[in-house]
Design a protein around this motif. Sequence first.
Motif, PDB file in Angstrom:
ATOM      1  N   VAL A 172       4.339   9.295  -8.676  1.00 36.49           N
ATOM      2  CA  VAL A 172       3.557   9.936  -7.611  1.00 36.49           C
ATOM      3  C   VAL A 172       2.185   9.282  -7.502  1.00 36.49           C
ATOM      4  CG1 VAL A 172       2.471  12.094  -6.881  1.00 36.49           C
ATOM      5  CG2 VAL A 172       4.817  12.111  -7.714  1.00 36.49           C
ATOM      6  N   VAL A 173       1.578   8.949  -8.642  1.00 35.94           N
ATOM      7  CA  VAL A 173       0.277   8.256  -8.615  1.00 35.94           C
ATOM      8  C   VAL A 173       0.409   6.944  -7.849  1.00 35.94           C
ATOM      9  CG1 VAL A 173      -1.400   7.034 -10.061  1.00 35.94           C
ATOM     10  CG2 VAL A 173      -0.631   9.315 -10.713  1.00 35.94           C
ATOM     11  N   ALA A 174       1.445   6.176  -8.120  1.00 36.96           N
ATOM     12  CA  ALA A 174       1.658   4.903  -7.413  1.00 36.96           C
ATOM     13  C   ALA A 174       1.864   5.151  -5.922  1.00 36.96           C
ATOM     14  CB  ALA A 174       2.856   4.163  -8.007  1.00 36.96           C
ATOM     15  N   TYR A 175       2.577   6.204  -5.577  1.00 40.96           N
ATOM     16  CA  TYR A 175       2.810   6.509  -4.167  1.00 40.96           C
ATOM     17  C   TYR A 175       1.511   6.925  -3.473  1.00 40.96           C
ATOM     18  CZ  TYR A 175       5.223   8.098   0.005  1.00 40.96           C
ATOM     19  OH  TYR A 175       5.649   8.251   1.295  1.00 40.96           O
ATOM     20  N   VAL A 176       0.666   7.686  -4.161  1.00 42.22           N
ATOM     21  CA  VAL A 176      -0.635   8.071  -3.588  1.00 42.22           C
ATOM     22  C   VAL A 176      -1.503   6.832  -3.389  1.00 42.22           C
ATOM     23  CG1 VAL A 176      -2.793   9.321  -4.050  1.00 42.22           C
ATOM     24  CG2 VAL A 176      -0.588  10.441  -4.421  1.00 42.22           C
ATOM     25  N   GLU A 177      -1.467   5.927  -4.344  1.00 46.46           N
ATOM     26  CA  GLU A 177      -2.215   4.669  -4.193  1.00 46.46           C
ATOM     27  C   GLU A 177      -1.724   3.895  -2.970  1.00 46.46           C
ATOM     28  OE1 GLU A 177      -4.652   2.864  -6.293  1.00 46.46           O
ATOM     29  OE2 GLU A 177      -5.089   4.953  -6.754  1.00 46.46           O
ATOM     30  N   LYS A 178      -0.419   3.890  -2.734  1.00 42.89           N
ATOM     31  CA  LYS A 178       0.146   3.225  -1.557  1.00 42.89           C
ATOM     32  C   LYS A 178      -0.340   3.907  -0.274  1.00 42.89           C
ATOM     33  CE  LYS A 178       4.640   2.429   0.657  1.00 42.89           C
ATOM     34  NZ  LYS A 178       4.432   3.271   1.828  1.00 42.89           N
ATOM     35  N   LEU A 179      -0.317   5.238  -0.261  1.00 39.12           N
ATOM     36  CA  LEU A 179      -0.794   5.968   0.920  1.00 39.12           C
ATOM     37  C   LEU A 179      -2.268   5.696   1.175  1.00 39.12           C
ATOM     38  CD1 LEU A 179       0.925   9.461   0.522  1.00 39.12           C
ATOM     39  CD2 LEU A 179       1.545   7.619   2.082  1.00 39.12           C
ATOM     40  N   LYS A 180      -3.042   5.651   0.101  1.00 39.82           N
ATOM     41  CA  LYS A 180      -4.480   5.363   0.236  1.00 39.82           C
ATOM     42  C   LYS A 180      -4.681   3.975   0.831  1.00 39.82           C
ATOM     43  CE  LYS A 180      -8.605   4.699  -2.486  1.00 39.82           C
ATOM     44  NZ  LYS A 180      -9.148   4.431  -3.802  1.00 39.82           N
ATOM     45  N   ALA A 181      -3.928   2.993   0.354  1.00 39.53           N
ATOM     46  CA  ALA A 181      -4.044   1.630   0.895  1.00 39.53           C
ATOM     47  C   ALA A 181      -3.640   1.583   2.364  1.00 39.53           C
ATOM     48  CB  ALA A 181      -3.200   0.670   0.073  1.00 39.53           C
ATOM     49  N   ASP A 182      -2.587   2.318   2.726  1.00 39.83           N
ATOM     50  CA  ASP A 182      -2.139   2.360   4.122  1.00 39.83           C
ATOM     51  C   ASP A 182      -3.201   2.996   5.017  1.00 39.83           C
ATOM     52  OD1 ASP A 182       0.214   1.203   3.318  1.00 39.83           O
ATOM     53  OD2 ASP A 182       1.402   3.069   3.418  1.00 39.83           O
ATOM     54  N   LEU A 183      -3.866   4.041   4.537  1.00 30.15           N
ATOM     55  CA  LEU A 183      -4.902   4.714   5.327  1.00 30.15           C
ATOM     56  C   LEU A 183      -6.130   3.829   5.492  1.00 30.15           C
ATOM     57  CD1 LEU A 183      -4.729   8.349   3.913  1.00 30.15           C
ATOM     58  CD2 LEU A 183      -4.206   7.635   6.246  1.00 30.15           C
ATOM     59  N   GLU A 184      -6.448   3.065   4.460  1.00 32.51           N
ATOM     60  CA  GLU A 184      -7.642   2.196   4.532  1.00 32.51           C
ATOM     61  C   GLU A 184      -7.418   1.007   5.450  1.00 32.51           C
ATOM     62  OE1 GLU A 184      -8.373   1.437   0.399  1.00 32.51           O
ATOM     63  OE2 GLU A 184      -9.555   3.268   0.170  1.00 32.51           O
ATOM     64  N   LYS A 185      -6.165   0.617   5.686  1.00 26.62           N
ATOM     65  CA  LYS A 185      -5.873  -0.473   6.611  1.00 26.62           C
ATOM     66  C   LYS A 185      -6.182  -0.093   8.045  1.00 26.62           C
ATOM     67  CE  LYS A 185      -2.128  -2.529   3.928  1.00 26.62           C
ATOM     68  NZ  LYS A 185      -0.677  -2.753   3.891  1.00 26.62           N
ATOM     69  N   LYS A 186      -6.054   1.180   8.361  1.00 28.71           N
ATOM     70  CA  LYS A 186      -6.240   1.643   9.743  1.00 28.71           C
ATOM     71  C   LYS A 186      -7.674   1.650  10.166  1.00 28.71           C
ATOM     72  CE  LYS A 186      -2.133   4.457   9.807  1.00 28.71           C
ATOM     73  NZ  LYS A 186      -1.538   5.738   9.967  1.00 28.71           N
TER      74      LYS A 186
END
Length: 186
Positions: A172-186
Amino acid sequence: MKSTLKITVVLIMLISIVSCNKKTRRNYQYMPNMYESVGYEAYQESDAFANGVEAQLPVEGTLPRGYSLYEIEDTNEGYEEAKATLKNPLDSTQVDYEKGGPLYGIYCAICHGNKGAGQGHLVKTEKILGVPSYADEGRAITEGSIYHVIYYGKNSMGSYANFMSEEERWQVVAYVEKLKADLEKK
């Protein structure tokens, strides 16, 4: 004649049933141990085992109650320590978003939203307020801080340590990190 006999038999049965029921005395107990069980004290001496306490010793290699494998304390200092030092033990080959995504959907998305923007169902219906996006400027979240919050909870978020294994929490931590990276790209 037959009806008189039947009525007599029924009357005798009713009288015998009513006459046997006496409210002033106890009824018979056919299995008294079920009504009045023998009381045993926890950890009392017993002659059931050769040395007396064999069954009361923990199995070798088990963890005692209350022991936590996660050794960082549930304090603000512990949160800062986890934020600064704790790293995900799963390498890139072990991270599986196919495991982390559904777990995130079950435990986290109801408040944080499916994309981590802080717009989950409970936030939209105003049941919980103040859930920020993972990509907010003032939120410097790290792997360690995410794991610490999953393990102990923070503010109105409770602990999820009992619901997920250690490996699942790191997924879940890795998935949250992925979501955070996706949000920062926008």
